[in-house]
Design a protein around this motif. Structure first.
Motif, PDB file in Angstrom:
ATOM      1  N   MET A  37      43.047  33.376  46.698  1.00 12.57           N
ATOM      2  CA  MET A  37      41.632  33.137  46.412  1.00 12.57           C
ATOM      3  C   MET A  37      40.993  34.369  45.776  1.00 12.57           C
ATOM      4  O   MET A  37      40.188  34.253  44.852  1.00 12.57           O
ATOM      5  N   ASP A  38      41.351  35.540  46.259  1.00 13.12           N
ATOM      6  CA  ASP A  38      40.809  36.771  45.693  1.00 13.12           C
ATOM      7  C   ASP A  38      41.278  36.932  44.249  1.00 13.12           C
ATOM      8  O   ASP A  38      40.491  37.275  43.370  1.00 13.12           O
ATOM      9  N   ALA A  39      42.543  36.656  43.994  1.00 14.63           N
ATOM     10  CA  ALA A  39      43.088  36.790  42.640  1.00 14.63           C
ATOM     11  C   ALA A  39      42.546  35.726  41.699  1.00 14.63           C
ATOM     12  O   ALA A  39      42.423  35.954  40.495  1.00 14.63           O
ATOM     13  N   ALA A  40      42.192  34.553  42.241  1.00 17.86           N
ATOM     14  CA  ALA A  40      41.728  33.459  41.402  1.00 17.86           C
ATOM     15  C   ALA A  40      40.313  33.665  40.870  1.00 17.86           C
ATOM     16  O   ALA A  40      39.940  33.064  39.873  1.00 17.86           O
ATOM     17  N   TRP A  41      39.513  34.456  41.536  1.00 20.08           N
ATOM     18  CA  TRP A  41      38.150  34.743  41.086  1.00 20.08           C
ATOM     19  C   TRP A  41      37.954  36.257  41.111  1.00 20.08           C
ATOM     20  O   TRP A  41      37.257  36.788  41.973  1.00 20.08           O
ATOM     21  N   PRO A  42      38.587  36.973  40.190  1.00 21.18           N
ATOM     22  CA  PRO A  42      38.541  38.437  40.236  1.00 21.18           C
ATOM     23  C   PRO A  42      37.151  38.994  39.920  1.00 21.18           C
ATOM     24  O   PRO A  42      36.577  38.703  38.880  1.00 21.18           O
ATOM     25  N   ALA A  43      36.629  39.739  40.842  1.00 21.86           N
ATOM     26  CA  ALA A  43      35.315  40.356  40.658  1.00 21.86           C
ATOM     27  C   ALA A  43      35.469  41.615  39.807  1.00 21.86           C
ATOM     28  O   ALA A  43      36.348  42.437  40.068  1.00 21.86           O
ATOM     29  N   PRO A  44      34.607  41.790  38.808  1.00 21.80           N
ATOM     30  CA  PRO A  44      34.706  42.981  37.966  1.00 21.80           C
ATOM     31  C   PRO A  44      34.338  44.275  38.696  1.00 21.80           C
ATOM     32  O   PRO A  44      34.763  45.351  38.298  1.00 21.80           O
ATOM     33  N   ASP A  45      33.572  44.170  39.767  1.00 20.07           N
ATOM     34  CA  ASP A  45      33.170  45.349  40.555  1.00 20.07           C
ATOM     35  C   ASP A  45      33.730  45.164  41.954  1.00 20.07           C
ATOM     36  O   ASP A  45      33.352  44.221  42.656  1.00 20.07           O
ATOM     37  N   ARG A  46      34.644  46.035  42.350  1.00 19.78           N
ATOM     38  CA  ARG A  46      35.246  45.895  43.675  1.00 19.78           C
ATOM     39  C   ARG A  46      35.607  47.261  44.234  1.00 19.78           C
ATOM     40  O   ARG A  46      35.951  48.173  43.520  1.00 19.78           O
ATOM     41  N   THR A  47      35.504  47.325  45.562  1.00 24.22           N
ATOM     42  CA  THR A  47      35.835  48.542  46.297  1.00 24.22           C
ATOM     43  C   THR A  47      36.585  48.127  47.545  1.00 24.22           C
ATOM     44  O   THR A  47      36.250  47.123  48.172  1.00 24.22           O
ATOM     45  N   GLU A  48      37.606  48.894  47.905  1.00 23.32           N
ATOM     46  CA  GLU A  48      38.335  48.629  49.139  1.00 23.32           C
ATOM     47  C   GLU A  48      38.022  49.731  50.136  1.00 23.32           C
ATOM     48  O   GLU A  48      37.979  50.909  49.789  1.00 23.32           O
ATOM     49  N   SER A  49      37.765  49.319  51.381  1.00 21.23           N
ATOM     50  CA  SER A  49      37.414  50.263  52.430  1.00 21.23           C
ATOM     51  C   SER A  49      37.968  49.791  53.766  1.00 21.23           C
ATOM     52  O   SER A  49      37.545  48.739  54.275  1.00 21.23           O
ATOM     53  N   ASN A  50      38.901  50.518  54.300  1.00 25.48           N
ATOM     54  CA  ASN A  50      39.453  50.238  55.627  1.00 25.48           C
ATOM     55  C   ASN A  50      39.916  48.793  55.802  1.00 25.48           C
ATOM     56  O   ASN A  50      39.638  48.161  56.814  1.00 25.48           O
ATOM     57  N   GLY A  51      40.599  48.258  54.801  1.00 24.18           N
ATOM     58  CA  GLY A  51      41.130  46.905  54.892  1.00 24.18           C
ATOM     59  C   GLY A  51      40.156  45.816  54.496  1.00 24.18           C
ATOM     60  O   GLY A  51      40.477  44.638  54.563  1.00 24.18           O
ATOM     61  N   TRP A  52      38.955  46.193  54.082  1.00 22.96           N
ATOM     62  CA  TRP A  52      37.974  45.226  53.598  1.00 22.96           C
ATOM     63  C   TRP A  52      37.812  45.403  52.093  1.00 22.96           C
ATOM     64  O   TRP A  52      37.814  46.530  51.587  1.00 22.96           O
TER      65      TRP A  52
END
Length: 177
Positions: free
Chosen positions: A13-28
């Protein structure tokens, strides 16, 4: 009979609607796309964790991240045992449950059996069905009339999301065109 392994639905689902602005933090994963879609503008707690104090801290961090983008804070959470603790935290913070998503998939190598035969045949579109790997302007206009929110800038963002992963688009015209 071998049962095929289930795909990682959340990652798909995440790959199917890729957000142009994204940040990863502690598994989120915090995702933003100018507010065009909920999925591309939501927190995906890929690893929800079990420490409620850490979860509260991550919710605070997410609030600030989305506030900086002038977007609402939305979570994409699956209702499964590993999300129980996070769901309790979100409930305590006053979040509501809405926009349930039904996830369906089909193995890309799938075959379709015909009524005449139990022998699988390659999937072929019906006559009158146009299939493409990019959304045509006509397909995009129709989709935007139904699902779109905003003007030309939001439509451009939506197009970038749609074109951001391998996809197949089908268009079927009515008798009136």
């Amino acid at each position: 009979m071998t049962v095929p392994a289930l795909p990682d639905v959340e990652a798909l689902m995440d790959a199917a609607w890729p957000a142009p602005d994204r940040t990863e933090s502690n598994g989120w994963v915090l995702r933003a796309a100018s507010g065009v879609t909920q999925r591309a503008n939501s927190v995906w707690p890929r690893e929800p964790g079990s420490d409620s104090h850490a979860q509260y801290a991550l919710v605070r961090e997410a609030r600030l991240w989305y506030r900086d983008r002038r977007l609402p804070l939305i979570f994409q959470v699956f209702d499964d045992p590993r999300s129980t603790g996070l769901n309790s935290v979100l409930d305590a913070e006053g979040f509501t449950r809405q926009s349930e998503t039904l996830v369906m998939w089909r193995d890309s190598g799938a075959k379709q059996a015909t009524a005449d035969s139990a022998v699988p045949q390659a999937l072929v579109p019906e006559p009158g069905v146009e299939i493409s790997t990019e959304p045509s302007p006509e397909w995009l206009e129709l989709w935007w009339q139904v699902d779109g929110r905003g003007g030309p800038a939001e439509l451009a963002t939506a197009r970038s999301i749609l074109a951001g992963c391998p996809s197949v688009y089908a268009l079927v015209r009515s008798d009136g065109g």
